[in-house]
Design a protein around this motif. Structure first.
Motif, PDB file in Angstrom:
ATOM      1  N   GLU A  15       6.647  -8.892   3.941  1.00  0.00           N
ATOM      2  CA  GLU A  15       5.406  -8.142   3.789  1.00  0.00           C
ATOM      3  C   GLU A  15       4.821  -8.340   2.391  1.00  0.00           C
ATOM      4  O   GLU A  15       3.624  -8.531   2.223  1.00  0.00           O
ATOM      5  CB  GLU A  15       5.632  -6.653   4.062  1.00  0.00           C
ATOM      6  CG  GLU A  15       5.916  -6.325   5.508  1.00  0.00           C
ATOM      7  CD  GLU A  15       7.365  -6.543   5.935  1.00  0.00           C
ATOM      8  OE1 GLU A  15       8.191  -7.052   5.130  1.00  0.00           O
ATOM      9  OE2 GLU A  15       7.680  -6.209   7.089  1.00  0.00           O
ATOM     10  N   VAL A  19       1.047 -10.023   1.510  1.00  0.00           N
ATOM     11  CA  VAL A  19      -0.001  -9.369   0.724  1.00  0.00           C
ATOM     12  C   VAL A  19      -0.287 -10.145  -0.561  1.00  0.00           C
ATOM     13  O   VAL A  19      -1.443 -10.355  -0.923  1.00  0.00           O
ATOM     14  CB  VAL A  19       0.373  -7.897   0.415  1.00  0.00           C
ATOM     15  CG1 VAL A  19      -0.662  -7.250  -0.503  1.00  0.00           C
ATOM     16  CG2 VAL A  19       0.498  -7.100   1.707  1.00  0.00           C
ATOM     17  N   GLY A  92       6.925   2.339   0.267  1.00  0.00           N
ATOM     18  CA  GLY A  92       5.549   2.543  -0.161  1.00  0.00           C
ATOM     19  C   GLY A  92       5.361   3.643  -1.184  1.00  0.00           C
ATOM     20  O   GLY A  92       4.263   3.835  -1.690  1.00  0.00           O
ATOM     21  N   ARG A 132       7.261   0.451   6.668  1.00  0.00           N
ATOM     22  CA  ARG A 132       6.647  -0.867   6.442  1.00  0.00           C
ATOM     23  C   ARG A 132       5.139  -0.752   6.287  1.00  0.00           C
ATOM     24  O   ARG A 132       4.531  -1.362   5.408  1.00  0.00           O
ATOM     25  CB  ARG A 132       6.947  -1.792   7.626  1.00  0.00           C
ATOM     26  CG  ARG A 132       8.070  -2.708   7.379  1.00  0.00           C
ATOM     27  CD  ARG A 132       8.331  -3.614   8.585  1.00  0.00           C
ATOM     28  NE  ARG A 132       9.739  -3.585   8.898  1.00  0.00           N
ATOM     29  CZ  ARG A 132      10.672  -4.087   8.115  1.00  0.00           C
ATOM     30  NH1 ARG A 132      10.369  -4.648   6.984  1.00  0.00           N
ATOM     31  NH2 ARG A 132      11.927  -4.022   8.454  1.00  0.00           N
ATOM     32  N   SER A 133       4.545   0.045   7.147  1.00  0.00           N
ATOM     33  CA  SER A 133       3.101   0.239   7.108  1.00  0.00           C
ATOM     34  C   SER A 133       2.671   0.888   5.785  1.00  0.00           C
ATOM     35  O   SER A 133       1.692   0.468   5.161  1.00  0.00           O
ATOM     36  CB  SER A 133       2.667   1.094   8.299  1.00  0.00           C
ATOM     37  OG  SER A 133       1.286   1.303   8.267  1.00  0.00           O
ATOM     38  N   ARG A 134       3.413   1.920   5.357  1.00  0.00           N
ATOM     39  CA  ARG A 134       3.103   2.578   4.079  1.00  0.00           C
ATOM     40  C   ARG A 134       3.253   1.603   2.920  1.00  0.00           C
ATOM     41  O   ARG A 134       2.462   1.609   1.978  1.00  0.00           O
ATOM     42  CB  ARG A 134       4.004   3.790   3.866  1.00  0.00           C
ATOM     43  CG  ARG A 134       3.489   5.061   4.503  1.00  0.00           C
ATOM     44  CD  ARG A 134       4.251   6.283   4.031  1.00  0.00           C
ATOM     45  NE  ARG A 134       5.686   6.181   4.214  1.00  0.00           N
ATOM     46  CZ  ARG A 134       6.322   6.457   5.340  1.00  0.00           C
ATOM     47  NH1 ARG A 134       5.661   6.853   6.395  1.00  0.00           N
ATOM     48  NH2 ARG A 134       7.636   6.333   5.413  1.00  0.00           N
ATOM     49  N   LEU A 136       2.904  -1.744   3.013  1.00  0.00           N
ATOM     50  CA  LEU A 136       1.783  -2.685   3.042  1.00  0.00           C
ATOM     51  C   LEU A 136       0.533  -2.069   2.432  1.00  0.00           C
ATOM     52  O   LEU A 136      -0.160  -2.699   1.624  1.00  0.00           O
ATOM     53  CB  LEU A 136       1.502  -3.142   4.477  1.00  0.00           C
ATOM     54  CG  LEU A 136       2.497  -4.140   5.059  1.00  0.00           C
ATOM     55  CD1 LEU A 136       2.331  -4.239   6.569  1.00  0.00           C
ATOM     56  CD2 LEU A 136       2.327  -5.500   4.409  1.00  0.00           C
ATOM     57  N   ASP A 137       0.236  -0.836   2.799  1.00  0.00           N
ATOM     58  CA  ASP A 137      -0.931  -0.144   2.270  1.00  0.00           C
ATOM     59  C   ASP A 137      -0.790   0.084   0.766  1.00  0.00           C
ATOM     60  O   ASP A 137      -1.737  -0.140   0.003  1.00  0.00           O
ATOM     61  CB  ASP A 137      -1.119   1.186   3.014  1.00  0.00           C
ATOM     62  CG  ASP A 137      -2.347   1.921   2.545  1.00  0.00           C
ATOM     63  OD1 ASP A 137      -3.446   1.336   2.576  1.00  0.00           O
ATOM     64  OD2 ASP A 137      -2.214   3.100   2.127  1.00  0.00           O
ATOM     65  N   ALA A 138       0.383   0.519   0.329  1.00  0.00           N
ATOM     66  CA  ALA A 138       0.604   0.798  -1.088  1.00  0.00           C
ATOM     67  C   ALA A 138       0.507  -0.471  -1.931  1.00  0.00           C
ATOM     68  O   ALA A 138      -0.083  -0.457  -3.018  1.00  0.00           O
ATOM     69  CB  ALA A 138       1.964   1.462  -1.284  1.00  0.00           C
ATOM     70  N   GLU A 140      -1.151  -3.208  -1.180  1.00  0.00           N
ATOM     71  CA  GLU A 140      -2.571  -3.585  -1.157  1.00  0.00           C
ATOM     72  C   GLU A 140      -3.339  -2.805  -2.234  1.00  0.00           C
ATOM     73  O   GLU A 140      -4.094  -3.378  -3.020  1.00  0.00           O
ATOM     74  CB  GLU A 140      -3.137  -3.308   0.238  1.00  0.00           C
ATOM     75  CG  GLU A 140      -4.537  -3.796   0.458  1.00  0.00           C
ATOM     76  CD  GLU A 140      -4.661  -5.304   0.568  1.00  0.00           C
ATOM     77  OE1 GLU A 140      -5.672  -5.831   0.075  1.00  0.00           O
ATOM     78  OE2 GLU A 140      -3.763  -5.948   1.142  1.00  0.00           O
ATOM     79  N   ARG A 141      -3.151  -1.490  -2.266  1.00  0.00           N
ATOM     80  CA  ARG A 141      -3.836  -0.649  -3.256  1.00  0.00           C
ATOM     81  C   ARG A 141      -3.402  -0.993  -4.684  1.00  0.00           C
ATOM     82  O   ARG A 141      -4.219  -1.038  -5.600  1.00  0.00           O
ATOM     83  CB  ARG A 141      -3.586   0.839  -2.971  1.00  0.00           C
ATOM     84  CG  ARG A 141      -4.424   1.353  -1.809  1.00  0.00           C
ATOM     85  CD  ARG A 141      -4.268   2.847  -1.572  1.00  0.00           C
ATOM     86  NE  ARG A 141      -3.026   3.072  -0.831  1.00  0.00           N
ATOM     87  CZ  ARG A 141      -2.002   3.777  -1.260  1.00  0.00           C
ATOM     88  NH1 ARG A 141      -2.027   4.378  -2.410  1.00  0.00           N
ATOM     89  NH2 ARG A 141      -0.909   3.908  -0.524  1.00  0.00           N
ATOM     90  N   ARG A 144      -5.051  -4.247  -5.823  1.00  0.00           N
ATOM     91  CA  ARG A 144      -6.475  -4.011  -6.117  1.00  0.00           C
ATOM     92  C   ARG A 144      -6.633  -3.293  -7.450  1.00  0.00           C
ATOM     93  O   ARG A 144      -7.507  -3.636  -8.238  1.00  0.00           O
ATOM     94  CB  ARG A 144      -7.112  -3.188  -5.005  1.00  0.00           C
ATOM     95  CG  ARG A 144      -7.387  -3.973  -3.756  1.00  0.00           C
ATOM     96  CD  ARG A 144      -8.169  -3.158  -2.760  1.00  0.00           C
ATOM     97  NE  ARG A 144      -8.162  -3.801  -1.481  1.00  0.00           N
ATOM     98  CZ  ARG A 144      -8.125  -3.159  -0.330  1.00  0.00           C
ATOM     99  NH1 ARG A 144      -8.126  -1.829  -0.304  1.00  0.00           N
ATOM    100  NH2 ARG A 144      -8.131  -3.817   0.787  1.00  0.00           N
TER     101      ARG A 144
END
Length: 148
Positions: A15, A19, A92, A132-134, A136-138, A140-141, A144
């Motif tokens: 993951e 990203v 995350g 895993r989803s958390r 990926l989001d973390a 990504e943020r 950025r």
């Protein structure tokens, strides 16, 4: 900007690579060995000597402002936060100046409790899709935010 992954027992290496590649950011997987090499030119595999905390030491010596570190190791997380890096646990959770000392204290407490009662083992929850989803989001943020 670089993403450093404490990779020996990290469940989100793929993951992190996905990203980091999307953001065109170098990813460094640090381990004691045994990882399958990646053909991705943005991924560097670093194998450190066998021994306790060798991977942690390698990452802590390099991570700093603008970097993101992925680790479940609380002493490493504390050192990286202190150096100015963003730190994420594999689930995350972001570790910051505001919460890393508390996480380190909790880790030490749990270590003491396990040492005092040899029958007290495990107790942690399993790693799942939501984690895993958390992550990926973390990540990504975090990438950025590091670009700003």
């Amino acid at each position: 900007m670089t993403v450093y992954v404490d990779a020996d027992a990290c469940p989100v290496k793929a993951e992190a690579e996905r990203v980091a590649t999307r953001h065109r950011v170098p990813l460094v997987l640090v381990s004691n060995g045994g990882l399958r090499p990646s053909a991705n030119p943005l991924v560097e595999m670093v194998t450190v000597p066998e021994g306790p905390d060798e991977a942690d030491r390698w990452i802590a010596e390099r991570a700093g402002p603008g970097d993101v570190v992925v680790t479940a190791d609380m002493p490493l997380a504390a050192r990286c936060v202190e150096a100015g890096a963003q730190v994420l646990k594999p689930d995350g959770t972001a570790l910051t100046q505001a919460n890393v000392r508390e996480a380190l204290a909790m880790r030490d407490l749990m270590t003491d409790l396990r040492a005092a009662d040899p029958f007290r083992q495990g107790g942690g929850r399993s790693f799942g899709k939501a984690d895993r989803s958390r992550f990926l989001d973390a990540l990504e943020r975090a990438l950025r935010a590091a670009r700003r």
